[in-house]
Design an enzyme around this catalytic site. Structure first.
Site, short mmCIF file in Angstrom:
data_model
loop_
_atom_site.label_atom_id
_atom_site.label_comp_id
_atom_site.label_asym_id
_atom_site.label_seq_id
_atom_site.Cartn_x
_atom_site.Cartn_y
_atom_site.Cartn_z
CD GLU A 178 7.48 -18.32 -26.99
OE1 GLU A 178 6.88 -19.38 -27.27
OE2 GLU A 178 7.26 -17.24 -27.56
N GLY A 191 11.87 -18.64 -44.11
CA GLY A 191 12.83 -18.54 -45.21
C GLY A 191 13.55 -17.21 -45.22
NE ARG A 429 4.08 -17.03 -50.51
CZ ARG A 429 4.76 -16.83 -49.40
NH1 ARG A 429 4.13 -16.74 -48.24
NH2 ARG A 429 6.07 -16.72 -49.43
CD GLU A 567 0.99 -16.33 -38.88
OE1 GLU A 567 0.30 -17.22 -39.40
OE2 GLU A 567 2.21 -16.45 -38.66
#
Length: 601
Positions: A178, A191, A429, A567
């Site tokens: 990382e 969220g 969205r 992603e």
């Protein structure tokens, strides 16, 4: 990996760009000229600075050469900012310096702590600049290392950690690198909404749903550009992945809700705040298997390694003290996230929006598309990079999602600078964001009432109480709509009419903007308002994968030994990702990637 605190992941505070104003006040001693060999004038000193939820006040006790004790008074977010403060206290006492490892990214909590500590140590007569220099033990000579493992993973966000746990459960030894100082990625600051068809929870609430409905909404919600096979894997495995997370100890609330742009009430909410539940769950497992799962932070993968047959067999990375070569006998998984924080990359591929150069992002600063670049360098197919998602819910100052006062789609409306509604608040969205961009100053107010906040200590989806948001000036509160309108500078008559029309639609189920998602009327004081602007949120384009998460090249041929999840991949969501589908994607495909890579074929 160096562990600081109980769980390195949960110590991450919310990513924000911060401006700190330190207030200086001496506690109870008068500094004297330190002896030549001393660092501090012994005594106890007070330092103050602004944190995320207000002032951080430190009481720092020092002797001539070290920090003896630090006591902190603050209101930082439980489970996030408070753990950042605890971690930094431990580091400061251990090192007696200001050369501390901050939480991932620049944050209110960690930077607020550092400003307060510097304030106190100035009063102790310290040479502040000298204290910021790392000691000799931290300036070790450059040393290259080689690690041999079975499955190697690039990125320690939700997808990478899911893959690590899954790979180990399927019999593989794992190394994760990382580039940021801490694990968690975008997942930990999310969220936390997770879409899944859940017969038990939804039936208890009288909600009808189906896998086919989730599939259709996902496919059509992305303008039919998502790969049907990948969407099918997502919707069919979303709930089994929740069950897998629960088997690892994660807890979800008993109810579901409709998240912004989610189109249907199937979003699950963890018990722990933000995305800490996901990361803590994985780190719990990883910490119990440290001999077989190793995590290296501050280690940035640079280049994939292929053997003479073209199989990916590892990668080279840059660590703090030299080059790190990771050899992987079974496979490499790229789980490094998207490119929402890379302005140049956004501008390079953007064709759907006006310039994104000046648009802030919800992403952590490490979301720069590194994995996509590495994969493309070995001829991996990169698809749909123009599909960049914006939200209408950014904080006006930081672009983050924190401070958002909505609790769910059904119980709030949006009004513009004139106090008028302008869009279906339950729409996609991209539809809502385009409508917002057409409004004056591209800003809006979210309006809710007591139904969303029964008490002042009720928290939003980011664990912030409504009272704290009002106190900070990030939300406004009034007993009448007219008073609320005056506070936020909109026409009172327009706001009252907008709310009255919405309330009528709750009864009739007929709305002038075509809205179909309703629950309660906005008719119970106190009323609240929060300001929001467009923000870059998710990049739907990336590495092309198969349903088993195998990476394919530009000729459609699988690149042996290379997998991708989260992603960093493209082709699942199409032009628009449904709210709540990201964490379903990240965890589901991360789990699949780990299991597939562990097979070693």
């Amino acid at each position: 990996m160096k562990k600081r605190g109980k769980f390195l992941a949960a110590a991450l505070a919310v990513l924000l760009t911060v401006s700190l104003a330190a207030c200086q006040k001496k506690a109870n001693t008068t500094p004297e000229t330190p002896a030549e060999s001393s660092i501090f004038t012994p005594g106890t000193y007070e330092g103050k600075a602004n944190g995320f939820h207000g002032e951080i006040k430190l009481t720092v006790t020092v002797d001539a050469t070290k920090i003896v004790d630090i006591k902190a008074v603050h209101t930082e977010t439980q489970g996030l900012g408070d753990m950042a403060v605890e971690d930094l206290i431990a580091q400061a006492k251990e090192k007696s310096s200001l050369a501390l490892d901050l939480m991932s990214g620049a944050t209110y909590s960690s930077n607020g702590f550092m400003a307060a500590l510097e304030d106190a140590l100035k009063k102790a007569g310290a040479d502040i600049e000298k204290l910021k220099v790392k000691g000799e033990d931290e300036q070790s000579a450059q040393k290259d290392i080689v690690l041999d493992t079975e499955v190697a993973i690039i990125g320690a966000g939700g997808a990478g950690l899911a893959a690590a746990v899954s790979a180990h459960q399927n019999g593989a030894k794992v190394v994760v690198v990382e580039k940021m100082p801490n694990v968690g990625g975008n997942t930990i600051i999310s969220g936390s909404a997770y879409n899944a068809v859940d017969e038990k929870r939804q039936s208890a609430m009288g909600i009808e749903d189906s896998i086919e409905k989730h599939y259709t909404q996902t496919y059509e919600g992305g303008d039919k550009q998502g790969d049907p096979a990948l969407i099918r894997v997502l919707v069919e495995n979303a709930y089994p992945t929740i069950e897998w997370l629960e088997s690892l100890g994660m807890k979800f609330k008993d109810t579901v809700f409709t998240v912004l742009g989610g189109l249907w009430p199937r979003a699950h909410k963890p018990v722990e705040p933000l995305g800490t539940g996901y990361i803590n769950t994985y780190m719990n497992y990883i910490n119990q298997h440290q001999d077989e799962i190793k995590i290296l932070t501050e280690t940035e993968a640079k280049t994939l390694i292929q053997n003479t047959e073209g199989r990916v067999v590892g990668f080279e990375a840059q660590g703090k003290n030299g080059k790190v070569t990771v050899n992987a006998s079974k496979g490499v998984i790229i789980a490094s996230g998207g490119f929402g924080a890379n302005i140049a990359m956004r501008d390079k591929y953007n064709t759907l929006w006006p310039t994104l150069t000046n648009i802030k992002t919800t992403n952590h600063k490490g979301a720069t598309g590194d994995g996509i670049v590495m994969a493309e360098a070995i001829n991996a197919d990169i698809i749909q990079m123009e599909n960049i998602q914006l939200l209408p819910m950014g904080d006006p100052i930081t672009g983050s999602l924190s401070g958002n006062i909505e609790q769910g789609v059904e119980n709030r409306i949006f009004v513009n600078a004139a106090g008028n509604r302008f869009v279906d608040e339950g729409a996609r969205r991209d539809v809502m964001t385009k409508a917002l961009m057409a409004q004056t100053d591209a800003m809006m107010w979210v309006i809710v009432d007591q139904h969303s906040y029964p008490t002042g200590d009720t928290v939003n989806n980011f664990n912030e109480s409504i009272d704290s948001l009002v106190e900070q000036g990030r939300a406004y509160k009034a007993d009448t709509l007219e008073d609320l309108a005056k506070q936020i500078g909109v026409d009172p008559q327009n706001l009252v009419k907008a709310v009255e029309a919405f309330n009528a639609s709750v009864d009739s189920k007929v709305d002038e903007f075509g809205r179909t998602l309703f629950k309660d009327k906005l008719d119970t004081a106190p009323f609240y308002a929060g300001k929001r602007v467009p923000t870059v949120h998710h990049t739907m384009g990336g590495i092309k994968i198969t349903t088993e998460t195998r990476v394919v090249d530009k000729n459609g041929v699988v690149i042996p030994g290379l997998f991708a999840a989260g992603e960093v991949t493209g082709g699942i969501h199409g032009t628009n990702r449904l709210g709540g589908n990201a964490l379903a994607d990240v965890n589901t495909f991360g789990r699949i990637a780990g299991a597939t890579a562990a097979k070693g074929n």
